[in-house]
Enzyme design. Structure first.
Site, PDB file in Angstrom:
ATOM      1  N   ASP A 221      25.169  54.041-117.627  1.00  0.00           N
ATOM      2  CA  ASP A 221      24.608  55.374-117.382  1.00  0.00           C
ATOM      3  C   ASP A 221      23.895  55.900-118.629  1.00  0.00           C
ATOM      4  O   ASP A 221      24.423  55.788-119.746  1.00  0.00           O
ATOM      5  CB  ASP A 221      25.781  56.308-117.026  1.00  0.00           C
ATOM      6  CG  ASP A 221      25.333  57.643-116.477  1.00  0.00           C
ATOM      7  OD1 ASP A 221      24.708  57.669-115.417  1.00  0.00           O
ATOM      8  OD2 ASP A 221      25.633  58.673-117.114  1.00  0.00           O
ATOM      9  N   GLU A 282      20.538  51.940-117.022  1.00  0.00           N
ATOM     10  CA  GLU A 282      19.876  53.084-116.404  1.00  0.00           C
ATOM     11  C   GLU A 282      19.151  53.788-117.546  1.00  0.00           C
ATOM     12  O   GLU A 282      19.756  54.519-118.325  1.00  0.00           O
ATOM     13  CB  GLU A 282      20.871  54.049-115.761  1.00  0.00           C
ATOM     14  CG  GLU A 282      20.139  55.126-114.969  1.00  0.00           C
ATOM     15  CD  GLU A 282      20.587  56.561-115.209  1.00  0.00           C
ATOM     16  OE1 GLU A 282      20.199  57.434-114.421  1.00  0.00           O
ATOM     17  OE2 GLU A 282      21.316  56.832-116.182  1.00  0.00           O
TER      18      GLU A 282
HETATM   19  C1  GLC Z   1      22.786  59.475-114.665  1.00  0.00           C
HETATM   20  C2  GLC Z   1      23.433  59.473-113.299  1.00  0.00           C
HETATM   21  C3  GLC Z   1      23.451  60.869-112.787  1.00  0.00           C
HETATM   22  C4  GLC Z   1      24.268  61.719-113.733  1.00  0.00           C
HETATM   23  C5  GLC Z   1      23.736  61.629-115.156  1.00  0.00           C
HETATM   24  C6  GLC Z   1      24.732  62.157-116.140  1.00  0.00           C
HETATM   25  O1  GLC Z   1      21.448  59.822-114.614  1.00  0.00           O
HETATM   26  O2  GLC Z   1      22.774  58.583-112.447  1.00  0.00           O
HETATM   27  O3  GLC Z   1      23.963  60.952-111.494  1.00  0.00           O
HETATM   28  O4  GLC Z   1      24.240  63.048-113.317  1.00  0.00           O
HETATM   29  O5  GLC Z   1      23.492  60.290-115.525  1.00  0.00           O
HETATM   30  O6  GLC Z   1      25.825  61.290-116.253  1.00  0.00           O
END
Ligand code: GLC
Length: 571
Positions: A221, A282
């Site tokens: 994340d 991500e």
């Molecule tokens: C990422 C996740 C999202 C979350 C954010 C903070 O972007 O996909 O859902 O709110 O991180 O952890």
């Protein structure tokens, strides 16, 4: 038919080895997949009981959004204990049973790792608050003195991705107003200090904990956010969309070069385990070359291709993004990934039904223009067939195999995404793509769980999209996904040599109207997507392997790929 562009590099073959190069990975959002105990929230036993569905669908692996102990201020992306399961989702034994069952069925399991921040209810943060300024406990997070005469102003002007300031002032143990801590997301998500070796050790222990339990990898994340500029300069630009600013200045909190050392050390840990465990970034990073740095040979294995997700419905735009992003990842020896939907964006069945030129919203509310449902469905099916024909690995978000539209009329009082409250409702938030799945059209809660309760309301039309309505129904979106996933394997599309082609019949058409390419092990599969309104007559002698819509028949009796459709042809 003439080939007009150089062939893109072929991803390494993956018969059994390097499974992640070609895998179709299905994202389970645990709160909304299947509820086993009737509390209205999905859980791990619910997922385990439904893994057969994923086998029937034909995916290779499952990525689960967080199911760890959490006050659920950001739907589990606020972790209070990385090494336990939140009671709402089950127990550690349930997690073990889920992994074991998945492996029995031949499915790999990727879990979410949230290393940028913890919950403010994590024991580390509680200890930091209690220990006071200057303590080693505080050094685990990013506490700073405020500006102004008595520290009453935040240390920098940074804004939270979810709206409002990115700093929160705490009350010190002696009751006085004190330091500020950084939270790039919600106030309940304090950022960890990744320049502190203690943080590195603790999160490496978390990796080992889940690797020891047999998981096949981690989706990381906010992978581009862990390290911050130690000088903490002001940043007068909006923090989102997480990119370089218009004048080219790099943000002090995103995509810094020193973040990569963290992933190199994680990679060494994963490589010390048996099997092929993977890291998936991500990272909302552009341009494609910056993203590719995350998947260099000694770092992560994959990164989500969000540029592809954000591309407009245009042949020219898709051709451009596919060419650029594939070239950038090929340059570092990594597979390209393709993704159209996830738990943070409007589902593509609705997004593609919005008027051309609409900026990508993070939610749609009843008082905003509503998507064209039929157009969105047609384009979503076409987009999916196009995506699943591309070489590399693809992500499917739960419910897209049913063609689920976004919930676009959800009442404000049930919305739970913190972005909605933090922006005073200016941002609709992401609840509309997180609605519990419809399994059975005539059951309470559409078969989501035994009680009929659902933590977010399901729109009425979800009954039409329920799995039991589509299963075995020729032409349904579910059967289209199944056929596509089966053929993708049989035709070896994931390791195909993609080559763009200009079909003679498109010569007179606008450049963004039709996209065509050949792929497959012998280059014998022709993939055609019609982005415009004019059907495309089938090339002479072409055999239709799969089409996202019924073929059209022209006045001359010649069959054609209709508007907003993709066909896989044997050329
Ligand atoms: C990422 C996740 C999202 C979350 C954010 C903070 O972007 O996909 O859902 O709110 O991180 O952890």
């Amino acid at each position: 038919m003439t080939q007009t562009s150089p062939t893109l590099a072929r991803p390494a073959a993956s018969t059994g080895r390097e499974w992640w190069r070609t895998a179709v990975i299905y994202q389970v959002y645990p709160r909304s997949f299947a509820d086993s105990d009737g509390d209205g929230v999905g859980d791990l036993p619910g997922i385990t009981a439904r893994l057969d569905h994923l086998v029937e669908l034909g995916v290779d692996a499952v990525w689960l959004s967080p199911f760890y102990t959490s006050p659920q201020a950001d739907a589990g992306y606020d972790v209070a204990d990385y090494t336990d399961v939140d009671p709402v989702f089950g127990t550690l034994a349930d997690a073990d049973a889920m992994v074991a069952r998945a492996h029995e069925l031949g499915l790999r399991i990727i879990v979410d790792l949230v290393p940028n921040h913890t919950s403010d209810e994590h024991a580390w943060f509680r200890a930091a608050l209690a220990a006071g300024p200057g303590s080693p406990e505080r050094a685990v997070y990013l506490f700073r003195e405020g500006k102004g005469e008595s520290g009453e102003l935040p240390p920098t002007d940074w804004q939270s991705v979810f709206g409002g300031p990115a700093w929160e002032r705490v009350t010190e143990p002696d009751g006085t107003p004190g330091q500020w801590y950084l939270h790039l997301f919600d106030t309940k998500q304090p950022d960890l200090d990744w320049s502190n070796p203690v943080v590195r050790e603790r999160i490496e222990d978390v990796l080992r904990f889940w690797l020891d339990r047999g998981v096949d990898g981690f989706r990381v994340d906010v992978a581009h956010g862990l390290t911050k500029d130690p000088a903490f300069p002001d940043w007068s630009h909006p923090v989102s969309p997480l990119r370089v600013s218009e004048d080219g200045t790099r943000a002090p909190m995103w995509d810094r070069d020193d973040v990569h050392e963290i992933y190199r050390s994680w990679r060494r840990i994963l490589d010390s385990y048996e099997g092929e465990r993977v890291l998936v970034a991500e990272a909302w990073v552009a341009p494609a070359e910056r993203l590719a740095a995350y998947v260099r040979p000694d770092e992560m294995h994959q990164a989500f291709n969000f540029e592809y997700l954000e591309t407009a419905w245009s042949g020219a735009a898709v051709r451009d993004v596919v060419t650029r992003t594939a070239a950038a990842s090929t340059e570092v020896g990594a597979p390209t990934t393709w993704v159209l939907s996830n738990h943070d964006v409007v589902r593509h069945a609705s997004r593609l039904g919005l008027p051309a030129g609409t900026p990508r919203p993070n939610g749609i509310s009843a008082d905003e223009p509503q998507p064209d449902e039929a157009l969105g469905q047609a384009r979503a099916r076409a987009a999916t067939l196009l995506m699943l024909a591309l070489p590399g690995s693809a992500y499917v978000y739960q419910g897209e195999e049913l063609g689920l539209p976004e919930h676009t009329t959800m009442p404000a009082d049930v919305r739970q995404d913190p972005t909605f409250a933090r922006t005073g409702g200016a941002e609709t938030g992401r609840d509309g793509c997180r609605v519990p799945l419809p399994w059975q059209h005539d059951a309470p809660g559409l078969g989501f769980g035994p009680s009929g309760r659902t933590w977010l309301p399901q729109p009425e039309d979800y009954a039409r999209y329920a799995l039991d309505v589509q299963r075995g129904t020729p032409g349904s979106t579910y059967e289209l996904y199944r056929a596509a996933l089966r053929l993708r394997r049989e035709l070896v599309l994931a390791t195909g040599d993609l080559a763009w082609v200009d079909l003679p019949s498109t010569a007179s058409r606008a450049g963004d109207d039709v996209l065509a390419f050949t792929t497959g092990s012998d280059g014998g599969v022709l993939v055609v997507t019609v982005f415009g309104d004019e059907p495309l007559p089938l090339p002479a002698g072409a055999e239709v392997l799969l089409c996202s819509a019924d073929l059209a028949t022209g006045a001359d009796g010649v069959q054609a790929v209709p508007a907003n459709a993709t066909a896989w042809l044997r050329a």
